[in-house]
Scaffold this active site. Sequence first.
Site, PDB file in Angstrom:
ATOM      1  N   THR A 374       0.889  -1.157   0.000  1.00 24.08           N
ATOM      2  CA  THR A 374       0.000   0.000   0.000  1.00 24.08           C
ATOM      3  C   THR A 374       0.929   1.209   0.000  1.00 24.08           C
ATOM      4  OG1 THR A 374      -1.427  -1.344   1.412  1.00 24.08           O
ATOM      5  CG2 THR A 374      -2.056   0.922   1.179  1.00 24.08           C
ATOM      6  N   THR A 392      -4.125   2.267  -2.290  1.00 26.89           N
ATOM      7  CA  THR A 392      -3.609   0.924  -2.559  1.00 26.89           C
ATOM      8  C   THR A 392      -4.134   0.349  -3.865  1.00 26.89           C
ATOM      9  OG1 THR A 392      -3.332  -1.285  -1.583  1.00 26.89           O
ATOM     10  CG2 THR A 392      -5.471  -0.241  -1.307  1.00 26.89           C
ATOM     11  N   SER A 446      -7.886  -2.331   5.749  1.00 26.18           N
ATOM     12  CA  SER A 446      -7.097  -2.100   6.961  1.00 26.18           C
ATOM     13  C   SER A 446      -6.452  -0.719   6.977  1.00 26.18           C
ATOM     14  CB  SER A 446      -5.988  -3.160   7.070  1.00 26.18           C
ATOM     15  OG  SER A 446      -6.533  -4.438   7.287  1.00 26.18           O
ATOM     16  N   GLY A 467      -1.035  -3.745   4.558  1.00 26.07           N
ATOM     17  CA  GLY A 467      -2.137  -4.682   4.739  1.00 26.07           C
ATOM     18  C   GLY A 467      -2.635  -4.678   6.176  1.00 26.07           C
TER      19      GLY A 467
END
Length: 562
Positions: A374, A392, A446, A467
């Site tokens: 990300t 992301t 997340s 993540g």
Amino acid sequence: MKKLFIAAVLFAGNAYWAQFTDFNIVKEVKIKNKGAVVSAHPLASEAGAKMMKMGGNAYDAVVATQYALAVVYPQAGNIGGGGFLVGVKNNGEKFTLDYRETAPRKASRDMYVDKNGKANTDLSQYGRLAVGIPGSIAGFYATLKYCKLPMDKIIQPAIDLAEKGFAITEMEAEMLNTHREKFLKHNTSAIAFVKDTPWKAGDILVQKELAATLKLIQKQGAKGFYEGKTAELMVSEMKKGNGIMTLEDLKNYKAAERKPLEFDYKGSRVVTMPLPSSGGVLLAQMLTMAGYENLEKYQQNSTEAVQIMTEAERRAFADRAEYMGDPDFIEDKTTYLTSDAYLKSRWKSFSFNKATPSAEVGKIISQPNESTQTTHISVIDKDGNTASVTTTLNGYYGSKVVVSGAGFFLNNEMDDFSIKPGVPNMFGAVGGEANSIQPNKRMLSSMTPTILLKNGKPYMVVGTPGGTTIPTSVYQSIVNVVDFKLNANISVNAPKFHHQWLPEKITVENNFPESTISALKSKNYVIEKIKYIGKTELILMDDNGNIHAVADGRGDDSVAVE
């Protein structure tokens, strides 16, 4: 400070086009009365800083940085993915923008489950069926109402970078070489990211097709992406495989402005992302539960501190699997999950004597162990406006599919749904019915872009890629500063750890204290070492207006100043 310089010019006809080959990687700055941008790449940070030098604010800067990352950081920077923005204006106004991808209207609950009932994670992670409807461009235009400059100026640095080319770093060369075979497997046309010989540091990456796509957006606005030529190219790319995204899906995509999730932590007001980001809810839960044990009594990465924080992570991630998803499709239980009464009941089983078995807080399911990517941007301008943005493609280079004729990677974000409730995704996160696949639904995330305020003024801007390690890394950054009184540099670069309920282990970086590891093992914790966790971008502001901005030392991350 690291400096990359490669003397190079591109000859085109009778003109010389200066390429971007001379730039500095700046890891830390201390300034006052100026703005700062921290991102994963020096050229992207410079693009953001340039906007502030031109009279723009933090929101101009953060949009320009995102566009530039789509060019210079293609493994995660994107126009083919999505993200979240948390903003706090200098007048106290707080807002969040949700430009998370959505499932195509032809998506269905069991679209990745075969006739024998087995989940096929290859289909949700690679190729055209893995693609959610991209949200980034809609997000950039949703941010525009907070900006001072027009979009045609904000997007220009990215166009220049794509058209003229830039020198790639050693890390970028390694990434491109590592993924070469997957690029070849999942693309039917030649792409800019594959060449006959291996990439090496200093090679020039030119992306003419991406430049043309960005120019369409510059000329036509968001319609230059979600309608017309670029939309048609995306749908054409779907038809080369088993993709289901349509022109109607693209035309109907909308970013959402949501009410920020806010809570207090030891004198600071935390402003973070609500669902469909699980990160904000997890952060509230973890900080609250850890607070029951007075973390400030301990030292960073001591056995006691790590155990307290790990057990808070275990309980929060168990709740993630059961309760969290797109609030437009499920009952949003954030208020209940973050309540003191609920969290105290969750914390009753904590003991310093031993690890709490994960079976006591949720059903055990075997987990894979896979990588993540990300990217995060933290920004403050000279007037005190702040932005924290995480975006992301999901995995490295997303689905590995580049839109032929348009030059950008598409996400593999469909894997962030529960592709079969109880089956973990590529990051090992288990999901239940709350995050099952439905048409037009946003998949759980997340990502945890976060801003802390003290006495109503900006105190910290923080976020990271990684993540499921994102919320735990942001959690550690806040605790490092607020509880352990560490400076920005140590907070970012100290060894990190991570636990997520399942798999039942604590992941630590290779340089994590051995004494703490040994003590945790004696309490029945399983420890796994890895190279690094996340790449945190952190800005701290003190009461006197001094700014301390730090880019993570784990990558090419860099600070740029107005």
